[in-house]
Design a protein around this motif. Structure first.
Motif, short mmCIF file in Angstrom:
data_model
loop_
_atom_site.label_atom_id
_atom_site.label_comp_id
_atom_site.label_asym_id
_atom_site.label_seq_id
_atom_site.Cartn_x
_atom_site.Cartn_y
_atom_site.Cartn_z
N LYS A 440 -31.43 25.15 -24.26
CA LYS A 440 -30.36 24.15 -24.33
C LYS A 440 -30.87 22.72 -24.27
CE LYS A 440 -26.85 27.13 -22.24
NZ LYS A 440 -25.92 27.32 -21.09
N THR A 441 -32.14 22.53 -23.98
CA THR A 441 -32.68 21.16 -23.88
C THR A 441 -32.61 20.48 -25.24
OG1 THR A 441 -34.22 22.02 -22.23
CG2 THR A 441 -34.64 19.81 -23.08
N PRO A 442 -32.03 19.27 -25.31
CA PRO A 442 -31.96 18.58 -26.61
C PRO A 442 -33.37 18.37 -27.17
CG PRO A 442 -30.67 17.43 -24.95
CD PRO A 442 -31.42 18.49 -24.23
N VAL A 443 -33.51 18.53 -28.47
CA VAL A 443 -34.85 18.46 -29.10
C VAL A 443 -35.58 17.16 -28.75
CG1 VAL A 443 -36.08 18.46 -31.31
CG2 VAL A 443 -34.18 20.05 -30.93
N PRO A 444 -34.93 15.99 -28.76
CA PRO A 444 -35.68 14.76 -28.41
C PRO A 444 -36.20 14.75 -26.98
CG PRO A 444 -33.56 14.24 -29.45
CD PRO A 444 -33.53 15.69 -29.14
N ARG A 445 -35.62 15.59 -26.11
CA ARG A 445 -36.05 15.59 -24.70
C ARG A 445 -37.09 16.67 -24.42
NH1 ARG A 445 -34.26 11.01 -22.37
NH2 ARG A 445 -35.00 11.97 -20.46
N ARG A 446 -37.50 17.41 -25.43
CA ARG A 446 -38.43 18.52 -25.20
C ARG A 446 -39.88 18.03 -25.16
NH1 ARG A 446 -36.00 23.62 -28.79
NH2 ARG A 446 -33.87 23.43 -27.98
#
Length: 1956
Positions: A440-446
């Protein structure tokens, strides 16, 4: 390496509050991968329900066993039956029976069948409500808490079984129950009670399911309770209860509290919650908490910059690394905790701070800032890899890097390496989580590849350094970190590791290095063998294996263990076969799926973050070719390995000892590891190599017979037989049989013995061949059938001919092995791939492509051996042909035991051993059917047979299950005959009178009973062992916790554990037949045998049997208790006592409704036996029994209170099941017997008490038994039962017993009894009674205050017409006011307190004893006896005060005149012990008079105050301590108006500071301090006056008076700190809006002077800053006026300075240390000056200590720059070089401790100051600055290195030394020395590496090596240090230097050559 066991020993990653294992089954997720592996393979859609996922996961388990299992529907019916029984128990309040059904529910969970979320949620709610039932035993609650945890199954590594939407729990009921445990009533407190931790454990595991809407209500409940005293108790409550959502509501408060309090406990708890929240909210609003509950993304993950700075600062402090000369703890927090509330110490939790810190960093990483190096104009701008969290981690690791080196190890090493280990584990976990589609982590925050690369690069160097740490735990942590990094980025890690590996294995003389390298290679075996992880690894496998063989060396067991572990770790993933002869190349497309083929080609641009190591990269095909070539050496390697093992075997010590072991524990461990290694190696040999090894082993076996390696060589053969049993048997069997026959023919094993002995040398060949044969027959099943006739002949021959103990036990093991092999169920192929694949030609040609292969569970085909019809027939043949004739012989021998000679005894032992071995090998030959229970041990009036737990019988692969099968009947008949023979033997030998000659025969019978009773299905020990092995295998092979694919061995063990669990269930809850009872009787008889050996063995068997057979303990108890009677043989009595001492049996007996009373009275009747050993044993049994005597014990068994909440929950649970859930007939029967059960239990209690009293009252009863009786009766006191007058009289009489131990317990009992009378009187309901919610009739709860004036009004003295209201203990109002304040009214005329009518007889009994006229005089003389220890300081004894207080509370002024007449002479007695007795009696009397009528109360105080001056006058130094305690006792937790005369008297004492007598002044100050500490409401209005008085007199000449002044200053500062918000909402609002809601940067005023309440609420500065500034201004003046030595200590400067320093020191070690910073800053310049004074050692010591304390307390952010600037100012402006020398190290310590909070401008100023000091006139200052500069550069300023280097080089080149006579010589020398020191500082800033800029510096330094000192000495010292720190890596480091530079380095060391 077993990382788990090491982790466990250090409390890392352990489950939170420690709970004992309350059940039989393992936790629900212990043996599974969390989700259905099938889902990943695409057979089910991701949207399928959790229940379907569980069913799919279950199917993989069911498919893995070789028999048909029950359907889900069938097991649902079983679950319904279990839940139905649990509900009947709950409805009828039969808690102890419910606990047995908990065990059944655990058994059901063990089978892993799915449970719907609805049912799970309801069962969780049921157990949650059960945990909250008041008045139940802690152990029952603990078992329910454990079950609650199992049902929730919220393990960190697995997916949750219940989400927030599936379950909602209420927090208020738990909070209500918990409050009683948090603040227990003093008189009822039990230190051993652990309920507080159990309830917090429940809260912690359920907090997720509390509604988020309740967070404000929770805070409203908790925040008002926070005070200076309770903070350590409330913080764990807050962190346990708060749900992990809506963090914006409570996190501001968390950080403000954190800043204000100096506490290690708070650090632990808040770091834990921050770590958990970081992980929980890594997806922000997209996470599980949703948009509303999810945390917002801020500057760093979910944290703001300020919060992140605090967190990183706490992380650095947690590392505890030493800085400068400070080697102790880096904070004062732990010391502050030790001074805090002692109640808080009961809250214990095993928690790894580093686990939380790792989560905090890893889950805060994301691309959240510009990347460092992107901006060409400012290369230092931005963050490492664009992540601020990673940048902080980089700074942290950089600043601690040097502490990872083995030469710099200490107590901090484990902390640092543990942090590394957890960081890499968490990073791996997050990296893998983000690869999953459902993340569920947004891609920009990975995480990005660049972050991964930077992370690995950052941690690589410290991990490589720490790998060779001196202690094994740190080394293991470092290796674990390297393993994780090797799996993340093998190209960066593996080449470095392999370089060290080859060096370490080739250098044989550095054992530590070799063992470390081998264990490291174990941990990275996977990247080494699996080309999908690292393509370049496989070619190293064979060379490393070859290098590891010398490691197998019996002279170095540790190295051998490490070598064998490495060989195992590698060979378990590969096939050992020669590929070099196969074809040279394979098309790429055939090798692997396209996604697995490397996509890196020459010339291709690598994407950002992709790794390229320093080593040359070969194509995948070239790597494979090298691997294939290397496998040609496998044949030589295998041969070398086996020869090395043979050599090791030859050098083993001789076998021997009781257990026939080889040498000691170390040798046994070596043999075990060698066996495991050979097992794995043999399994994975190719056919050709297997034949080679088989022939090699056969040749050795047939040409040798080593007595020292008999067992070991047999195990080696077993390794071969496991792989190819047919071939191995065919090879060895004929030879072994011939040899055995030949040996027996020539008389081997013909010497008759029946006990262990050293082997006879002539028997060696026989044992050698028997051992080989045992090894051959361990596997193969049907392969044995070919040789049936040979086996039967051989067994018959062996039984007949082996007459020595070693011979016939060897025969027994052989029989056992054969039967286990043909009748057992076990997996047969444990290779790393399935059998069909292993046998395929394609695999054989290219098996290297499959090395390290991972499987999904459905792809694993597990082959099992299950007994065929022919094998069962063979078993029957053995039973008929061997067992039956042997039993006939045994029965013949038993005809007349009295005529036995040694031959008959030997025959009996041999034959019985053989039969026992046969049945020992057949645990699963048949499933037990229905048993006729003759003695059910049921109490018909109170117990229901239908509620007895029954065995959970499920499919488990038993060979025979049908009772109508003739074979089944035959086996059962044989078993019964065996049992009958054993029983007959036990009876016959019981009657025999041969004494010691029969011991071996009797022990044989005991072992046979063990087999007959317990060798069925599977024992707990075997199951636990299998489970542990599985968990270790899984842990060592997986990369991250939720890994779906795994090695085949993991699934094989998983299947084995699952099958074993099913078998194990059949052994539990077994019914007892009449014959089983006979066996138990035999065991009891053997357990009380006169022979210790017999007793011990039989007792162990009996304890085991009681764990498997229903009601067996109850069956045994009457037999055992009989043995304690008079006239019993002492040895029999001793045996019975040992059995009764067993924890399980004693716990059961003391809870049993029949025998609990008899157990206690039987122990008290043991006085008749005078043997000291028995009396000592009785004492031990009594001591352990006391643990089970709790007031809840009987209440649990006889519970009859109504519990409406639980009843509602039960109705709700029933809705999810069918209407047949509860068997109505059974329920009605239980209800009918419920009342008789309660009545019977109550009656038993009264009878027990009466019997104990009767025994204790006998004149002949020895004092020790009276002591036991007092202890028992104390434990039997209950709040729900009226105490009997006999008991009360007994206690009060014993309270003046001459025996101190009896007296102490009796006084405790009187205290408890009177307290119970009080709470019974005040309680209106059962809940009031058990939850301590009763209220005194004098109590008044008044509404909370809305302003400071309200409180001032409340506590002012009452007017003439007003009724006084007392506030004794203010439990809120420190941070915020609660809704009400607890107050008490005064008792005006006559007492309002009338104790309950039922208790009056007991109270009258006590009153009669008190009225005897001698009670108080006897008591006083006993209390005044001189202590045998004769301590120098006498303390007031709290237990005596409490005793007197209790009597005064109960009886008010009864016999007061008599008591006062006794007390008065004691108060001024010259004997300090008698004087203490008087003080204790007086303290208790005054304390207990709280609620006396006013007239009586005033009269008592009038009496005492009239004598107070006399008491005060005679206080001496050796009595001051207890008088201080006495005054403290009167004032603590008391409204000052109750003790107004005493407070006024103390405050009226003249405070002298400059008098003649130091002690006279000390006395007054001591009492004053008591008022300041305890009566703050009275003291606050005058505190300013006294504060100023102390400041005015800080110049006293007496050291002890200065200490008192400092303590009083600290007490006043502390008492004035009261933020005191009107309500919790106001406080929480202030935490969000205000920068300083707690006023730690200033002091809050409580009462406003003039004007409205809010105008002067906060003073802008610390309240007494002006006074301290005045002193700071005066100090330089006083310094000038200092007296010359030796009178220097009398100087005003020294006296005032010491007082101020002691005040700061004292405050800095308390919880409110942060309040001191304004004062410290004001005094800092002068403190620095004090540190230079050599003529005052004390001043120097205290000033230095205070400077270091500055770094040990985390200052508020505002103060960091101010303090640092003060240091810098002192350094720059001071005229004294000594001040600079002292200030520099303290500045650097402060700099380091607060490194993460330093602004770049401040760092620049620090650097400027250091550079200025480098050019100082004084050489010591210059050298100190150089040392400091290297530290600063190393830990934070690496970007400044090149500019600094250029600056120093330029200065060195520019400065030319003139001749010494030249006036400019000194300046030039200083300037040059400054440059040289700077260069040396830069070199020393990298102690363990050689940076590119270093080698050229050697030329410059060498050119000055012969300059005058101090230049030459500085250079030599630098070179010497460089050599020392680089010697380990010099072989590599020297390559960075050219020849000239190496010559220069040499010149630096020795100076220029004389001949140059």
């Amino acid at each position: 390496m077993d990382l788990n066991s090491i982790a466990e020993s250090f409390g890392i990653d352990l489950q939170a509050y420690t709970l004992s294992d309350a059940g039989l089954a393992m936790e629900e997720d212990d043996i599974s991968l969390p989700d259905s592996p099938v889902l990943e393979s695409g057979q089910f859609s991701p949207g399928q329900s959790a229940y379907e996922k569980q069913r799919a996961a279950l199917q993989t388990y069911l498919d893995s066993v070789p028999y048909k299992c029950e359907t889900v529907e069938e097991m649902d019916a079983v679950l319904e039956d279990i839940v139905g029984k649990i509900m009947i128990c709950a409805r009828t309040k039969n808690w102890l029976t419910l606990a047995t059904w908990d065990g059944m529910l655990q058994c059901w969970l063990l089978l892993r069948y799915p449970m719907t979320k609805s049912i799970r949620a309801r069962l969780v709610t049921l157990y949650y409500e059960l945990c909250l039932v008041p008045g139940l035993e802690a152990r029952v609650i603990r078992s329910w808490a454990d079950m609650l945890n199992r049902l929730l199954a919220n393990k960190p590594e697995s997916q949750r079984k219940l989400e927030v939407g599936d379950l909602e729990l209420q927090w208020q009921p738990l909070w209500r129950v918990l409050q009683k445990e948090l603040w227990p009533k003093k008189r009822l407190q039990e230190n051993s009670r652990n309920m507080i931790n159990i309830l917090l454990f429940v809260a912690e595991h359920c907090s997720r399911y509390y509604p988020a809407s309740e967070i404000p209500n929770m805070l409203n409940a908790f925040v008002p309770m926070i005070t200076n005293d309770t903070i350590l108790t409330i913080v764990p409550v807050i962190t346990s209860f708060l749900p992990p959502t809506h963090t914006h509501v409570y996190l501001p408060m968390v950080f403000k509290l954190w800043e204000a309090f100096n506490s290690s406990v708070i650090d632990d708890r808040f770091l834990e919650i921050c770590g958990e929240l970081s992980e929980e909210h890594v997806a922000g609003k997209n996470g599980d908490a949703g948009v509303e509950g999810g945390a917002e993304f801020k500057d760093v993950g979910m944290w703001s910059h300020d919060e992140w700075t605090v967190l990183v600062g706490k992380t650095l402090a947690s590392m505890n690394v030493p800085v400068g000369s400070v080697r102790g703890a880096s904070t004062t927090a732990s010391h502050a905790d030790s001074l805090g509330d002692k109640q808080s110490l009961r809250i214990r939790k095993q928690h790894s701070r580093f686990n939380s810190l790792a989560k905090l960093f890893v889950y805060s990483m994301s691309l959240d800032s510009p990347t460092r190096g992107e901006d060409a104009s400012d290369p230092n701008a931005g963050c490492l890899a664009g992540s601020q969290a990673l940048d902080s981690l980089d700074k942290l690791i950089t600043s601690t890097e040097s502490y990872f080196h083995p030469s710099n190890s200490g107590y901090w090493t484990i902390a640092l390496t543990s942090f590394l280990h957890r960081l890499t584990a968490e990073f791996c976990k997050r990296w893998k989580e983000e690869e999953v589609a459902s993340c569920k982590t947004p891609v920009p925050r990975r995480l990005t590849p660049a972050i991964r690369r930077a992370f690995v690069t950052t941690l690589r160097t410290p991990a490589l350094l720490a790998m060779f740490a001196k202690d094994p735990i740190s080394s293991t942590y470092a290796q674990s970190a390297l393993r994780s990094m090797a799996l993340l980025l093998p190209n960066l890690i593996m080449p470095e590791l392999l370089e060290r590996a080859y060096n370490g294995l080739e250098v044989v003389n550095e054992t530590h290095r070799t063992t470390t390298v081998l264990t490291m290679l174990c941990s990275v075996a996977l990247p080494l063998v699996d080309e999908k992880i690292w393509a370049a690894g496989q070619k190293h496998v064979v060379p490393l294996l070859e290098l590891s063989i010398p490691g197998i060396d019996l002279n170095d067991p540790v190295k051998t263990l490490c070598a064998s572990m490495f060989i195992t770790a590698v060979t378990q993933h590969i096939k050992i076969g020669d590929l070099s002869m196969q074809h040279g190349g394979v098309p790429m497309s055939d090798d692997a799926p396209p996604e697995e083929v490397m996509d890196v080609d020459d010339g291709t641009k690598l994407p950002d973050g992709t790794e390229m190591g320093d080593t040359p990269t070969l194509s995948r095909e070239e790597e494979r070719a090298l691997t294939r070539e290397s496998t040609a050496a496998f044949a030589d390697w295998v041969t070398s390995l086996f020869r090395r093992v043979f050599a090791l075997f030859e050098n083993l010590p001789e076998e021997g000892g009781k257990r026939n072991t080889t040498g000691g524990k170390m040798e046994e461990a070596v043999l075990k590891s060698i066996k495991s290694t050979l097992d794995v190696v043999c399994l994975h040999l190719s056919d050709q190599l297997f034949d080679l090894v088989l022939n090699l082993t056969y040749d050795y076996a047939t040409t040798n017979a080593k007595s020292n390696a008999v067992r070991a060589f047999g195990q080696l053969v077993a390794c071969l037989a496991r792989v190819k049993p047919e071939k191995t048997i065919a090879k060895f069997l004929p030879f072994c049989i011939r040899q055995i026959q030949d040996e027996l023919k020539h008389g081997a094993s013909s010497v008759r013995t029946t006990s262990s002995h050293a082997a006879i040398p002539s028997d060696t060949t026989l044992h050698w061949n028997m051992s080989i044969l045992r090894g051959c027959l361990g596997y193969g099943g049907e392969a044995l059938l070919k040789y049936k006739a040979e086996f039967i002949d051989l067994i018959t021959l062996l039984i007949d001919k082996t007459k020595s103990e070693r011979g016939y036990t060897g025969t027994g093991r052989l029989i056992n092995r054969i039967l286990h092999t043909i009748a057992g169920v076990y997996p047969v192929n444990a290779r790393f791939v399935n059998a069909d694949e292993w046998d395929s030609p394609e695999f054989d040609r290219s098996h290297n492509l499959h090395w390290g292969r991972l499987f999904k569970p459905e792809d694993v085909n597990i082959e099992w051996h299950t007994p065929s019809k022919e094998e069962i027939d063979f078993v029957l043949e053995i039973l008929d042909g061997i067992a039956a004739p042997l039993l006939t012989k045994i029965e013949g021998l038993l005809e007349d035991v009295s005529k036995w000679d040694s031959v008959a005894r030997n025959d009996f032992c041999r034959y019985l051993h053989a039969v026992r071995s046969i049945w020992g090998g057949l645990p699963t030959i048949y499933r037990e059917g229905h048993k006729e229970v003759k003695t059910s041990c049921l109490i018909d009036e109170t117990e229901v047979e239908g509620m007895l737990v029954a065995r959970l019988s499920v499919s488990a692969g038993f060979a025979l299950e049908d009772p109508s099968d003739p074979r089944y009947q035959k086996v059962v008949a044989h078993r019964q005959r065996f049992g009958a023979a054993v029983h007959r033997a036990a009876m016959a030998l019981r009657r025999a009178h041969e004494g010691e000659d029969h011991i071996d025969a009797v022990i044989g019978v005991s072992k046979a009973i063990d087999v007959n009773l317990l060798e069925y299905a599977m024992t707990r020990g075997t199951f636990d062992s299998l489970q542990k092995t599985f968990l270790q295998t899984r842990e060592l092979s997986r990369i991250w916790p939720r890994q779906k694919a795994n090695h085949r061995a993991v699934y094989l063990r998983r299947a084995q554990v699952y099958h074993s669990g099913r078998v194990y269930l059949d052994s539990l809850y077994r019914r007892r037949s009449a014959f089983d009872d006979l066996m138990l009787e035999d065991l009891i008889e053997l357990s009380v045998s006169p022979y210790t050996r017999v007793r011990r063995h039989a007792q162990a068997v009996l304890h085991n049997a009681c764990g498997y057979y229903l009601r067996s303990t109850r069956f045994c108890l009457p037999y055992l208790l009989r043995e304690l009677g008079k006239g019993v043989d002492p040895d029999r009595m001793k045996g019975a006592l040992y059995v009764l001492w067993n924890k399980g049996i004693s716990a059961y007996a003391l809870a049993d409704p029949t025998y609990s009373g008899q157990y206690l009275t039987s122990l008290l009747e043991c006085q008749h036996q005078e043997k000291p050993s028995i009396q000592k044993l009785v004492g031990s049994v009594v001591q352990d029994a006391l643990v089970h005597l709790t007031e809840e014990g009987v209440h649990t068994a006889s519970f009859s209170d109504q519990i409406p909440r639980l009843d509602q929950t039960l109705e709700w649970v029933a809705q999810d099941f069918s209407s047949k859930l509860i068997n109505q007939e059974l329920f009605n029967e239980c209800v009918a017997k419920s009342q008789p059960r309660v009545a019977q239990r109550q009656q038993l209690y009264h009878n027990t008490v009466a019997e104990i009293l009767q025994i204790a009252a006998r004149p002949a009863t020895h004092w020790r038994y009276v002591q036991f009786a007092v202890r028992f009766l104390y434990g039997l006191l209950r709040r729900d039962v009226v105490p009997s007058p006999e008991m009360a009289k007994f206690f009060i009489d014993m309270s003046i017993s001459p025996h101190a131990s009896i007296r102490a317990t009796a006084q405790k009992a009187v205290v408890r009894l009177t307290a119970l009378v009080k709470i019974r009187t005040y309680s209106k309901s059962s809940d009031d009674l058990w939850l301590d919610e009763w209220k005194s009739p004098l109590r008044r709860d008044i509404p909370a205050l809305d302003s400071p004036e309200s409180y001032a009004k409340l506590i002012r003295p009452a007017g003439p017409s007003e009724e006084p209201i007392y506030v004794d203990k203010l439990t809120s109002g420190f941070l915020a006011w609660g809704p009400t304040i607890k107050t008490y009214t005064a008792v005006a005329s006559e007492s309002l307190l009338h104790w309950e009518e039922e208790s009056q007889p007991a109270l009258r009994a006590i009153k009669e004893s008190l009225g005897s006229g001698e009670f108080y005089s006897k008591l006083s003389s006993l209390l005044g006896q001189e202590s045998s220890r004769n301590p120098t300081v006498l303390e007031l004894r709290g237990e005596h005060v409490m005793f007197m207080k209790s009597l005064a509370k109960m009886y008010e002024d009864e016999r007061l005149e008599e008591l006062l007449a006794v007390i008065e002479p004691l108060l001024t007695d010259a004997d300090r012990f008698r004087q203490r007795a008087g003080a204790e009696l007086l303290a208790g009397l005054l304390r207990g008079s709280k609620h006396w009528p006013a007239k009586k109360y005033d009269a008592l105080w009038s009496w005492i105050m009239s004598r107070m001056n006399r008491i005060f006058a005679q206080i001496k130094p050796d009595t001051l301590s207890f008088w201080e305690n006495m005054f403290n006792e009167q004032l603590s937790d008391r409204d000052y108006r109750r003790v107004q005369p005493l407070v006024n008297w103390i405050l009226a004492l003249p405070l002298e500071f400059h008098g003649d007598s130091a002690f006279a002044m000390t006395k007054t100050l001591t009492l004053f301090n008591v008022v300041a500490d305890c009566s703050w409401s009275r003291f606050f209005p005058v505190s300013d006056h006294y504060m100023n008085l102390f400041f005015d007199n800080a110049n006293t000449g007496y050291a002890e008076i200065r200490t008192h002044i400092a303590q009083n200053l600290a007490a006043i500062i502390s008492c004035q700190w009261r933020p005191s918000y009107a309500n919790p909402e106001a406080f929480l609002r202030a935490c969000v809006t205000s920068n300083d809601p707690l006023g730690v940067r200033s002091v809050l005023l409580f009462w406003p002077a003039n004007g409205p309440p809010d105008t002067l609420r906060i003073n802008s500065n610390a309240k007494y800053l002006n006074r301290v500034n005045d002193i700071a201004r005066q100090l330089p003046v006083w310094k000038e006026q200092r007296l010359p030595p030796p009178r220097v200590s009398q100087s005003q400067y020294d006296k005032v300075g010491l007082t101020m320093l002691q005040w700061i020191w004292s405050c800095s070690h308390g919880s409110h240390a942060s309040l001191m910073f304004p004062y410290i800053v004001a005094l800092l310049p002068e403190i620095l000056r004090m540190s230079e004074l050599n003529d005052s050692a004390e001043l120097q010591k205290y000033s230095s200590a205070v400077l270091y304390v500055l770094s040990a307390v985390a200052p508020p952010a505002d103060y960091i720059e101010v303090i640092a600037d003060n240091f810098i100012g002192a350094i720059k402006s001071s005229g004294s070089w000594r001040i600079r020398v002292n200030a520099l190290p303290t500045l650097i310590v402060f700099f380091y401790r607060n490194l993460m909070s330093m602004s770049s401008a401040l760092v620049t100023r620090v650097m400027d100051a250091l550079l200025e000091c480098l050019a100082d006139e004084n050489v010591e200052v210059r050298e100190m600055a150089s040392k400091m500069l290297s530290g600063v550069v190393r830990c934070s300023q690496r970007q400044s290195i090149i500019p600094l280097k250029d600056r120093f080089v330029k200065l060195a080149r520019k400065t030319k030394l003139p001749s010494r006579r030249d006036p400019s010589y000194a300046d030039a020398l200083r300037s040059l020395h400054s440059a040289i020191l700077g260069l040396c500082a830069l070199i020393e800033s990298f102690p363990y590496s050689v940076e590119p800029w270093m080698p050229p510096l050697t030329d410059i330094l060498a050119s000055h090596a012969s300059d005058p000192p101090p230049i030459s000495t500085t250079i030599r010292k630098c070179a010497s240090e460089f050599k020392k720190t680089h010697q380990d890596t010099w072989h590599k480091d020297q390559q960075a230097f050219d020849e000239d530079q190496l010559q220069s380095l040499s010149s630096m060391l020795v100076g220029t050559s004389y001949y140059a």
